[in-house]
Design an enzyme around this catalytic site. Structure first.
Site, PDB file in Angstrom:
ATOM      1  N   THR A  13      91.565   1.157  25.576  1.00  0.00           N
ATOM      2  CA  THR A  13      90.506   0.972  24.575  1.00  0.00           C
ATOM      3  C   THR A  13      90.246   2.228  23.765  1.00  0.00           C
ATOM      4  OG1 THR A  13      89.423  -0.718  25.894  1.00  0.00           O
ATOM      5  CG2 THR A  13      88.030   0.442  24.332  1.00  0.00           C
ATOM      6  N   SER A  58      96.086  -1.355  29.566  1.00  0.00           N
ATOM      7  CA  SER A  58      96.502  -0.961  30.924  1.00  0.00           C
ATOM      8  C   SER A  58      96.615  -2.135  31.885  1.00  0.00           C
ATOM      9  CB  SER A  58      95.582   0.113  31.487  1.00  0.00           C
ATOM     10  OG  SER A  58      94.374  -0.431  31.935  1.00  0.00           O
ATOM     11  N   THR A  89      90.978   1.620  31.038  1.00  0.00           N
ATOM     12  CA  THR A  89      90.131   1.730  32.225  1.00  0.00           C
ATOM     13  C   THR A  89      90.475   0.688  33.300  1.00  0.00           C
ATOM     14  OG1 THR A  89      88.463   0.302  31.225  1.00  0.00           O
ATOM     15  CG2 THR A  89      88.167   2.677  30.951  1.00  0.00           C
ATOM     16  N   THR A 166      87.245   3.933  41.776  1.00  0.00           N
ATOM     17  CA  THR A 166      87.415   2.508  41.536  1.00  0.00           C
ATOM     18  C   THR A 166      86.646   2.148  40.276  1.00  0.00           C
ATOM     19  OG1 THR A 166      87.322   0.354  42.624  1.00  0.00           O
ATOM     20  CG2 THR A 166      85.449   1.788  43.005  1.00  0.00           C
ATOM     21  N   THR A 278      88.372  -2.314  53.849  1.00  0.00           N
ATOM     22  CA  THR A 278      87.152  -3.116  53.701  1.00  0.00           C
ATOM     23  C   THR A 278      86.939  -3.592  52.260  1.00  0.00           C
ATOM     24  OG1 THR A 278      84.744  -3.162  53.907  1.00  0.00           O
ATOM     25  CG2 THR A 278      85.720  -1.006  53.496  1.00  0.00           C
ATOM     26  N   GLN A 279      86.372  -4.781  52.136  1.00  0.00           N
ATOM     27  CA  GLN A 279      86.006  -5.305  50.810  1.00  0.00           C
ATOM     28  C   GLN A 279      84.779  -4.587  50.256  1.00  0.00           C
ATOM     29  OE1 GLN A 279      85.362  -9.569  51.039  1.00  0.00           O
ATOM     30  NE2 GLN A 279      87.352  -9.900  51.997  1.00  0.00           N
TER      31      GLN A 279
HETATM   32  N1  ASP Z   1      91.853  -3.570  28.677  1.00  0.00           N
HETATM   33  C1  ASP Z   1      91.645  -2.164  28.402  1.00  0.00           C
HETATM   34  C2  ASP Z   1      92.701  -1.389  29.167  1.00  0.00           C
HETATM   35  O1  ASP Z   1      92.571  -1.234  30.361  1.00  0.00           O
HETATM   36  C3  ASP Z   1      90.276  -1.776  28.809  1.00  0.00           C
HETATM   37  C4  ASP Z   1      89.934  -0.318  28.610  1.00  0.00           C
HETATM   38  O2  ASP Z   1      90.707   0.530  28.260  1.00  0.00           O
HETATM   39  O3  ASP Z   1      88.749  -0.006  28.818  1.00  0.00           O
HETATM   40  O4  ASP Z   1      93.647  -0.925  28.579  1.00  0.00           O
END
Ligand code: ASP
Length: 343
Positions: A13, A58, A89, A166, A278-279
């Site tokens: 993004t 990503s 992200t 995470t 663990t979850q």
């Molecule tokens: N879908 C995007 C990615 O992971 C989301 C982002 O970058 O925040 O490339």
């Protein structure tokens, strides 16, 4: 001395722009990112860039990209003081986790960052994230050593260990958390480093070794009420599965039904590697606490301690890529290799 930083742009993004034709976000080129952040020119830092082709969202990341990324860092290692990786992200925690296991003997920062809003839009978080990431990647201590010689994620004023992180929020600017490990640094008026926590290499002149062979024969079985024997057997015993991450309840518990235990024993007899993660977002697996956890241990399931699923996946890919010996992999899984578990 002026620090040199290589910014590696993979997509995400941070570098996306709205396509006027269909309104979706698509990547744009790196020079446009730099135009949006003229503040970077005010730092005493020399910046070069490398753009991946194609740029990706990503969600499309594949282990092959991690290999290219690690090889690029290895090939340019001597030329730079630190590396900043611009990355989407969605899978940033997977990439940062896996890279931490691939880059053995790291003595320089590899700082992943990205943003929730594209860099060109008002209120973007991309500018702050990029500026902090560059500052951290260039930072040296009094002896001239890198302040953070680790793979980490810099996001919304926090510097987190990559293999502890995470993605925690799909919307908030503070999108990442590392619940089982305090931040390595916090950016306020100044950047405050949590020096006691930051890992240091044994030898600053150590050679970087890059693990480029990844064995991806791993499944992730999330335990849930109503799980069927067919699904459990597929994830644990399929011929092309070498290891299964079992995402369990609470402190490492799963159903104690005989059919499930039979499948675990069957997988164990087949020599499969089974790792209990663990979850819960925070806390650790403790298979001695409840009878339902203890039965997993008896069936050959290993404790993942407080590892994240993202780190467990990267650790397995790397260890299995290094050796065909499952017993060796199991032994190494229980060790803390680069700060991914609390020991
Ligand atoms: N879908 C995007 C990615 O992971 C989301 C982002 O970058 O925040 O490339």
């Amino acid at each position: 001395m002026t620090a040199s930083i290589l910014i590696i742009y993979t997509g995400g993004t941070i570098g996306m722009k709205e396509d006027p034709l269909d309104g979706t976000l698509k990547p744009f080129d790196f020079s446009q990112i730099m135009e949006e952040v003229p503040e970077l020119n005010k730092f005493d830092v020399h910046i070069d860039s490398h753009t991946f082709d194609p740029l990706i969202d990503s969600s499309d990341v594949e282990p092959a990209l991690w290999v290219s990324l690690a090889e690029l860092i290895r090939d340019r290692y001597e030329d730079y003081d630190g590396f900043v990786v611009l990355h989407g992200t969605d899978t940033m925690a997977y990439s940062a986790s896996t890279l931490s296991f691939m880059l053995e003997g790291l003595t320089k920062p590899v700082v992943f960052t990205g943003s929730q809003l594209p860099i060109g839009v008002p209120r973007t978080d991309g500018k702050e994230n990029l500026i902090s990431a560059v500052e951290i990647a260039a930072a040296k201590d009094e002896k001239g050593h890198a302040r953070v010689p680790e793979v980490c994620i810099c996001f919304d004023s926090l510097l987190l260990r990559g293999n502890r992180s995470t993605k925690y929020s799909a919307e908030a600017f503070n999108a990442f958390a590392s619940p089982n490990c305090p931040p390595l640094a916090e950016a306020g008026i100044n950047i405050r480093y949590n020096t006691d926590l930051i890992r240091r290499p044994i030898y600053w002149d150590a050679l970087l070794h890059v693990q480029t062979h990844l064995d991806t024969r791993v499944s992730i079985l999330k335990i849930h009420p109503g799980m069927t024997p067919t699904v459990a057997r597929l994830f644990l015993c399929a011929p092309d599965i070498r290891a299964c991450i079992i995402e369990t309840y609470g402190s490492g518990n799963a159903l104690s039904k005989p059919w499930f235990l039979d499948i675990l024993h069957e997988a164990d007899r087949m020599g499969k590697i089974m790792l209990n993660v663990t979850q819960c977002k925070s806390g650790t697996v403790n298979m001695s606490l409840y009878a339902t956890g203890a039965t997993l241990k008896q069936a050959g399931v290993l404790s993942g301690n407080d590892i994240t699923t993202e780190a467990a996946l990267g650790k397995l890919f790397c260890l299995m890529g290094r050796s065909d010996n499952n017993q060796w992999v199991k032994t190494m899984l229980e060790k803390d290799l680069c700060g991914e578990i609390t020991k």
